[in-house]
Design a protein around this motif. Structure first.
Motif, short mmCIF file in Angstrom:
data_model
loop_
_atom_site.label_atom_id
_atom_site.label_comp_id
_atom_site.label_asym_id
_atom_site.label_seq_id
_atom_site.Cartn_x
_atom_site.Cartn_y
_atom_site.Cartn_z
N LEU A 6 0.82 -1.21 0.00
CA LEU A 6 0.00 0.00 0.00
C LEU A 6 0.86 1.26 0.00
N ALA A 7 1.94 1.26 0.78
CA ALA A 7 2.82 2.43 0.83
C ALA A 7 3.51 2.64 -0.52
N ALA A 8 3.93 1.57 -1.14
CA ALA A 8 4.58 1.69 -2.45
C ALA A 8 3.58 2.21 -3.49
N GLY A 9 2.36 1.73 -3.44
CA GLY A 9 1.33 2.22 -4.36
C GLY A 9 1.03 3.69 -4.14
N LEU A 16 3.50 9.93 -9.85
CA LEU A 16 2.85 10.14 -11.14
C LEU A 16 2.09 11.47 -11.17
N LEU A 17 1.39 11.80 -10.10
CA LEU A 17 0.65 13.06 -10.07
C LEU A 17 1.57 14.27 -10.09
N LEU A 18 2.71 14.20 -9.40
CA LEU A 18 3.66 15.30 -9.45
C LEU A 18 4.26 15.45 -10.84
N GLY A 19 4.54 14.35 -11.49
CA GLY A 19 5.05 14.40 -12.86
C GLY A 19 4.03 15.00 -13.82
#
Length: 58
Positions: A6-9, A16-19
């Motif tokens: 869960l932490a990795a996800g 991805l959102l920051l990118g």
């Protein structure tokens, strides 16, 4: 093990959102504007009612 997944996800999603935000922020202004010309705006109606309209509405 489940917490690790869960932490990795979560971290991957934030990455991805920051990118995505970084890519959107770099676009010049003229690319965001539609190349299709907008139609002529319709004539606006006057905002002030006439005296007879005010008297008849009461």
């Amino acid at each position: 093990m489940m917490i690790f997944i869960l932490a990795a996800g979560y971290l991957f999603t934030v990455y991805l959102l920051l990118g995505l935000a970084k890519r959107i922020g770099k676009k010049p202004v003229h690319e965001n504007v539609s190349p299709v010309p907008l139609e002529k705006e319709p004539e606006e109606l006057p905002l002030t009612p006439t005296v007879t309209e005010i008297v008849n509405s009461q």
